[in-house]
Design an enzyme around this catalytic site. Structure first.
Site, short mmCIF file in Angstrom:
data_model
loop_
_atom_site.label_atom_id
_atom_site.label_comp_id
_atom_site.label_asym_id
_atom_site.label_seq_id
_atom_site.Cartn_x
_atom_site.Cartn_y
_atom_site.Cartn_z
N LYS A 159 9.07 12.62 9.05
CA LYS A 159 10.53 12.47 9.07
C LYS A 159 11.13 13.04 10.35
O LYS A 159 11.97 12.42 10.99
CB LYS A 159 11.14 13.14 7.83
CG LYS A 159 10.72 12.52 6.51
CD LYS A 159 11.42 13.17 5.34
CE LYS A 159 10.99 14.61 5.14
NZ LYS A 159 9.56 14.72 4.74
N SER A 160 10.71 14.25 10.71
CA SER A 160 11.25 14.88 11.92
C SER A 160 10.82 14.14 13.18
O SER A 160 11.60 14.00 14.12
CB SER A 160 10.81 16.35 11.98
OG SER A 160 11.37 17.10 10.92
N ASP A 177 15.73 18.97 7.97
CA ASP A 177 15.10 19.72 6.88
C ASP A 177 16.03 19.89 5.68
O ASP A 177 15.70 19.48 4.57
CB ASP A 177 14.60 21.08 7.35
CG ASP A 177 13.72 21.73 6.29
OD1 ASP A 177 12.87 21.03 5.71
OD2 ASP A 177 13.90 22.93 6.03
N ARG A 244 7.65 -7.80 -2.30
CA ARG A 244 7.80 -7.88 -0.84
C ARG A 244 9.24 -8.19 -0.46
O ARG A 244 9.79 -7.61 0.47
CB ARG A 244 6.86 -8.95 -0.29
CG ARG A 244 6.86 -9.03 1.22
CD ARG A 244 5.77 -9.93 1.72
NE ARG A 244 5.77 -10.01 3.18
CZ ARG A 244 4.89 -10.71 3.87
NH1 ARG A 244 3.94 -11.40 3.24
NH2 ARG A 244 4.93 -10.74 5.18
#
Length: 323
Positions: A159-160, A177, A244
């Site tokens: 994510k970071s 965070d 999908r």
């Protein structure tokens, strides 16, 4: 429930407040669950006794014209309503009966040189944010193409790193965070960064980065409105539980409001920054009533009927704009 003393101390300098009487009433509470923010403060009105009562020029002049018995009756009626506080605007001297009653009932009595309308407008906005429902969420909150996007998912999915790549592409960081979200209006959720980690981002293998110092002032934002949640998932896990092509928009509830949600598979070789920006652009189109999947389905039906020699089906209406 927050105490009135906190409200007074936080705005003492801005509103030039002076505490005259009822010094023991600072522990009184304000609760936005019981009143709308517009009902927590207003001009003197005994019909709405539970709010902060503000004496302006008109109220003071009216009070000066009535008899002493009528003054005493009006003050008793006001005190019976048990207002959280009473504010006298434009530095008018409150009547001694009012000061005495506030001391007896432990109701804070304050004065300010500012006009009543300015006091009311300021406090309504401040109280609305101060008492807004809040929650803390784990993830990276970004400004992507002008839209507040929360990137979340299990630990170790990058994510970071994705947030850092988006910053290098010209997007802005709000928080890394931990993000503090507040519902500051019926349909508005605002996200901010806790003061302790403001402008900071932790990237595995690199360490703690000061984004503002490295990338400049334009790489950070103080706050953004939450409009989209991008949930990172492992590709294998997503393929087991999701079609999908999604036929319906997904949502996740945050502080009682439905927020659009996109599931983004993580796999080696995928450019997540490009995919996330594409998801944001597609969300913007959907909010404008343009649904690519619906248009494709109409096109497909037309192609099938054309081969069979049938009539064209009715067009599918635009997506609901309320979401």
């Amino acid at each position: 429930m927050k105490q009135l003393r906190e409200l007074i101390e936080a705005n003492r300098d801005k509103l030039k407040l002076e505490w005259l009487a009822g010094l023991n009433g600072g522990s009184r509470g304000l609760d936005l669950q019981c009143f709308a923010s517009s009902d927590l403060v207003g001009h003197l009105n005994t019909i709405h006794p539970g709010r902060i009562q503000v004496f302006g020029r008109q109220e003071i002049e009216y009070f000066a014209r009535i008899s002493d018995d009528r003054k005493r009756h009006q003050i008793e009626k006001l005190i019976e309503g048990n207002p959280p506080a009473i504010i006298v605007a434009e530095s008018f001297n409150p009547h001694p009966l009012l000061s005495e009653a506030c001391n007896t009932a432990n109701i804070p009595l304050l004065t300010t040189p500012l006009p009543a309308a300015e006091i009311i407008d300021f406090l309504r906005v401040y109280i609305n944010k101060w008492l807004a429902p809040t929650t803390m969420m784990h993830g990276v909150f970004m400004d992507v193409l002008g839209m507040g996007v929360l990137i979340c998912g299990e630990s170790g999915l990058g994510k970071s790193e994705l947030g850092l790549e988006l910053i290098s592409r010209g997007q802005g960081l709000v928080a890394d965070d931990v993000v503090e979200f507040s519902r500051v209006a019926p349909n508005y959720i605002e996200g901010r960064c806790p003061e302790l980690i403001r402008n900071l981002m932790e990237v595995r293998g690199v360490g703690l980065l000061d984004i503002k110092a490295i990338f400049g002032e334009t790489a950070v934002r103080r706050k953004m409105r939450l409009k989209l949640i991008v949930h990172l998932v492992r590709r294998a896990s997503l393929e087991q539980h999701q079609d999908r092509l999604l036929t319906e928009t997904q949502f996740q509830e945050v502080l009682g409001l439905p927020i659009r949600k996109v599931m983004l598979p993580v796999a080696a070789g995928r450019n997540l920054a490009v995919l996330l920006e594409a998801a944001v652009r597609n969300t913007i189109l959907q909010m404008r009533g343009i649904n690519t999947l619906d248009e494709f389905m109409v096109r497909q039906q037309k192609a099938m009927l054309s081969e069979l020699g049938g009539e064209e089906p009715p067009t599918i209406p635009d997506a609901d704009l309320d979401h």
